[in-house]
Every structure is written in structure tokens, then in C-alpha cells.
Design an enzyme around this catalytic site. Structure first.
Site, PDB file in Angstrom:
ATOM      1  N   LYS A  52       0.915  -1.058  -0.003  1.00 59.18           N
ATOM      2  CA  LYS A  52      -0.088  -0.007   0.034  1.00 59.18           C
ATOM      3  C   LYS A  52       1.053   1.190  -0.152  1.00 59.18           C
ATOM      4  O   LYS A  52       0.654   2.354  -0.781  1.00 59.18           O
ATOM      5  CB  LYS A  52      -0.923   0.077   0.993  1.00 59.18           C
ATOM      6  CG  LYS A  52      -1.951  -0.923   1.104  1.00 59.18           C
ATOM      7  CD  LYS A  52      -2.966  -1.039   2.511  1.00 59.18           C
ATOM      8  CE  LYS A  52      -3.736  -2.172   2.449  1.00 59.18           C
ATOM      9  NZ  LYS A  52      -4.798  -2.388   3.646  1.00 59.18           N
ATOM     10  N   GLN A  96      -4.206  -1.517   9.785  1.00 54.98           N
ATOM     11  CA  GLN A  96      -4.248  -2.936   9.164  1.00 54.98           C
ATOM     12  C   GLN A  96      -4.747  -3.903  10.038  1.00 54.98           C
ATOM     13  O   GLN A  96      -4.729  -4.050  11.275  1.00 54.98           O
ATOM     14  CB  GLN A  96      -3.023  -3.182   8.725  1.00 54.98           C
ATOM     15  CG  GLN A  96      -2.858  -4.397   7.866  1.00 54.98           C
ATOM     16  CD  GLN A  96      -3.463  -4.339   6.616  1.00 54.98           C
ATOM     17  OE1 GLN A  96      -3.599  -3.331   5.974  1.00 54.98           O
ATOM     18  NE2 GLN A  96      -3.835  -5.259   5.933  1.00 54.98           N
ATOM     19  N   ASP A 119     -10.692   3.520   4.644  1.00 60.37           N
ATOM     20  CA  ASP A 119     -11.119   1.901   4.488  1.00 60.37           C
ATOM     21  C   ASP A 119     -12.549   1.733   4.880  1.00 60.37           C
ATOM     22  O   ASP A 119     -13.090   0.535   4.498  1.00 60.37           O
ATOM     23  CB  ASP A 119     -10.310   1.091   5.755  1.00 60.37           C
ATOM     24  CG  ASP A 119      -9.337   0.281   5.192  1.00 60.37           C
ATOM     25  OD1 ASP A 119      -9.315  -0.069   4.177  1.00 60.37           O
ATOM     26  OD2 ASP A 119      -8.207   0.399   6.273  1.00 60.37           O
TER      27      ASP A 119
HETATM   28  N1  GUN Z   1      -7.027  -6.533   6.459  1.00 63.95           N
HETATM   29  C1  GUN Z   1      -7.506  -7.246   5.445  1.00 63.95           C
HETATM   30  N2  GUN Z   1      -8.064  -6.474   4.366  1.00 63.95           N
HETATM   31  C2  GUN Z   1      -7.917  -5.214   4.920  1.00 63.95           C
HETATM   32  C3  GUN Z   1      -8.141  -3.926   4.239  1.00 63.95           C
HETATM   33  O1  GUN Z   1      -8.909  -3.931   3.554  1.00 63.95           O
HETATM   34  N3  GUN Z   1      -7.991  -2.980   5.100  1.00 63.95           N
HETATM   35  C4  GUN Z   1      -7.206  -3.005   6.390  1.00 63.95           C
HETATM   36  N4  GUN Z   1      -7.207  -2.050   7.027  1.00 63.95           N
HETATM   37  N5  GUN Z   1      -6.964  -4.403   7.032  1.00 63.95           N
HETATM   38  C5  GUN Z   1      -7.266  -5.444   6.072  1.00 63.95           C
END
Ligand code: GUN
Length: 294
Positions: A52, A96, A119
């Protein structure tokens, strides 16, 4: 069978974002900013956050990764999130997932200001999504819808079967695709770990979205010919022929299922890159909203 190339589609989205940001900088504005909070040592989470951050850098989004030990108290993590929310140069904050078991993810995620919740996991933004109001929506469902759109796969009136009811993918994608909006209007069945006779449902899907987190859950016998298959799973499988000693496979047995499909996402290179592209897109939306307010 047509391969749904998430990597190429994501690159074209990222190119558009790069141009948008460059034009904003040329007009004298600051760059967009994203903070990613990473707790603990889960190698997959580290890899996701690294990817990311790299993608952000490539389009011109300023990024910070704050890494905290798995032993961090919940209260301290909430304070960290709140402090980032107060920074005017930061447009998006992500934490995350998964978090260590000792931490309640709801308490952490709801400390994020809804306008910076790129998110789309806060109660406020989840509620807006449910009501069909404009909001920041979760990146993976947005990425799936964008990929379907890109390949002009109609959803209106189709039977979409979603396997898995996670907050990150299954629940929001089922919601989005069932809504009365331009690229949705599907009849959606949401299957999960307590579904009896899963095959009965997957075999009747026009579009099958598999986000169960179970390696090779879906085999040829689970899918009817001509189905569009979206595989959200990603699993490292040991493979001594690879330099890294492993390869990635999905929730769908690609070798068996692909020949039956009208369209299918590969793993890797399908949904994963689309998730990242839509996170960047949400960050730029939040940034543009913030510039308008100032
Ligand atoms: N863990 C798995 N998918 C995601 C996501 O899209 N965002 C975040 N913050 N954690 C994740």
C-alpha cells in the site's frame, strides 16, 4: 474464458490518480497524505502495508507507516489514531487488520474520523453505506465492482453469490451489489461458514465472489459453466521451484475452475491490486473533499 486483469486495471486507475495529484500540486496545493497503522508482526499484514505504501508513493500520496508492537494497550492505540486524525495534512488513516486478540477492532476503527476513514470501516461510514448514502466504502468491494465495470460485466438482475461475510469484503460487497444504484441491482445470496449445502448456492451463481479465506474451497463441481468468478482469497503454498519457496493460490482451484468460467480473476494479480487502487482512490477523494473545505 477471459482473465480479469486486476493488475492492469489497477495500474490505469493509479495513472489517473497520479495525473490528478500532479495537477493539484501544479496549482500550489499540498499532496494527499495517508497514515497506515500496523500492529504486531503478522508477515502478511506487513506485506500488505508495504505494498500500500509503495503504491501511494508511486502516485504521489505522502505516506507514513506507524508500526507498534502487538503488546500495545488498546488505549494507547486509540490515542495514536486520534492524534493522526488531528493532522490537517493527513487525509486518510488505516489500521491494518487483523489486530491482536487483546484489542477490540471496533474501538480502534471507530476512533478514526469518518472523513478520514479511507477503509470505510467506521460505524458512521458503514451505516451510510447501508443506507445508500455517499460515503467512503471499503476498498476491496469497490475494487471488485470497478473490475466488473471495467470488463462491462452486467450485474443488474444477475444472481451474485458471495461466500464469506467478513466486514472487509463479504458483507459490504453483498450490500453494494444488492442496492438500487447504477452498477448494482443484483439478487445477492450471502453464504458463510454455517451455510448448509454451499454447492447448491454456488452452482446457481451468475457471478460468484469467494472471500472465505479457505484455500481451494471452490472446485469445478461447485461452479456452473459460464460463471464469472471473483477470487478474493490469497494463500502462500510452498513451492520449491520458486525463488521465494512458495507461490500464491486463492480460495478457488483456478486450474479446475477457470476452463468453465466466462471470466475469472487470477491470484495473484486479480482483486489484490484493485484493493490497493481503491484505497488510493478513497484517499484522493478524501483529499479533494478536504481541499474544498479549506
Ligand atoms: N485486512 C484485510 N483486508 C484489509 C483492508 O482492506 N483494510 C485493512 N485495514 N485491513 C485489512
Amino acid at each position: 474464458m477471459i482473465l480479469l486483469d486486476g493488475k492492469a486495471t489497477a495500474l490505469s486507475i493509479q495513472n489517473d490518480l497520479r495525473l490528478k495529484i500532479a495537477s493539484s500540486l501544479a496549482n500550489g496545493f499540498r499532496p494527499p497524505g495517508l497514515v497506515a497503522v500496523l500492529v504486531g508482526e503478522d508477515p502478511a499484514s506487513h506485506a500488505y502495508v508495504r505494498n500500500k505504501a509503495l503504491a501511494c508513493k508511486n502516485v504521489g500520496i505522502y505516506t507514513e507507516v506507524q508500526h507498534e508492537p502487538g503488546s500495545i494497550p488498546e488505549g494507547q492505540l486509540i490515542e495514536i489514531v486520534q492524534q493522526h486524525c488531528e493532522r490537517p495534512e493527513i487525509d486518510g488513516i488505516i489500521v491494518q487488520l487483523p489486530l491482536p486478540k487483546s484489542i477490540d477492532p471496533d474501538n480502534i476503527l471507530n476512533a478514526i474520523l469518518p472523513t478520514k476513514d479511507v477503509d470505510g470501516f467506521t460505524v458512521t461510514n458503514s451505516g451510510k453505506l447501508m443506507l445508500g448514502m455517499p460515503t467512503l466504502a471499503p476498498a476491496t468491494p469497490l475494487g471488485i465492482v470497478r473490475l466488473l465495470q471495467h470488463y462491462q460485466i452486467a450485474t443488474d438482475g444477475k444472481h451474485v453469490v458471495v461466500v464469506g461475510r467478513s466486514r472487509t469484503v463479504g458483507t459490504p460487497v453483498a450490500l453494494i451489489l444488492s442496492q438500487n444504484s447504477l452498477y448494482a441491482n443484483a439478487t445477492v445470496t450471502l453464504c458463510h461458514s454455517h451455510t448448509v449445502d454451499l454447492r447448491h448456492y454456488t452452482q446457481s451463481a451468475d457471478i460468484l465472489i469467494v472471500a472465505a479465506g479457505k484455500h481451494h474451497l471452490i472446485a469445478a463441481a461447485d461452479v456452473k459453466a459460464g460463471t464469472v468468478v471473483i477470487d478474493v482469497g490469497i494463500h502462500a503454498v510452498s513451492d520449491s521451484s520458486k525463488k521465494m519457496g512458495f507461490r500464491y493460490e486463492g480460495d478457488v482451484n483456478f486450474a479446475e475452475v477457470a476452463p468453465l468460467c466466462s471470466h475469472i480473476t487470477p491470484v495473484p494479480g486479480g482483486v489484490g491490486p484493485m484493493t490497493i487502487a481503491m484505497l488510493l482512490s478513497n484517499t484522493v477523494d478524501s483529499y479533494q473533499h478536504s481541499l474544498k473545505q479549506s
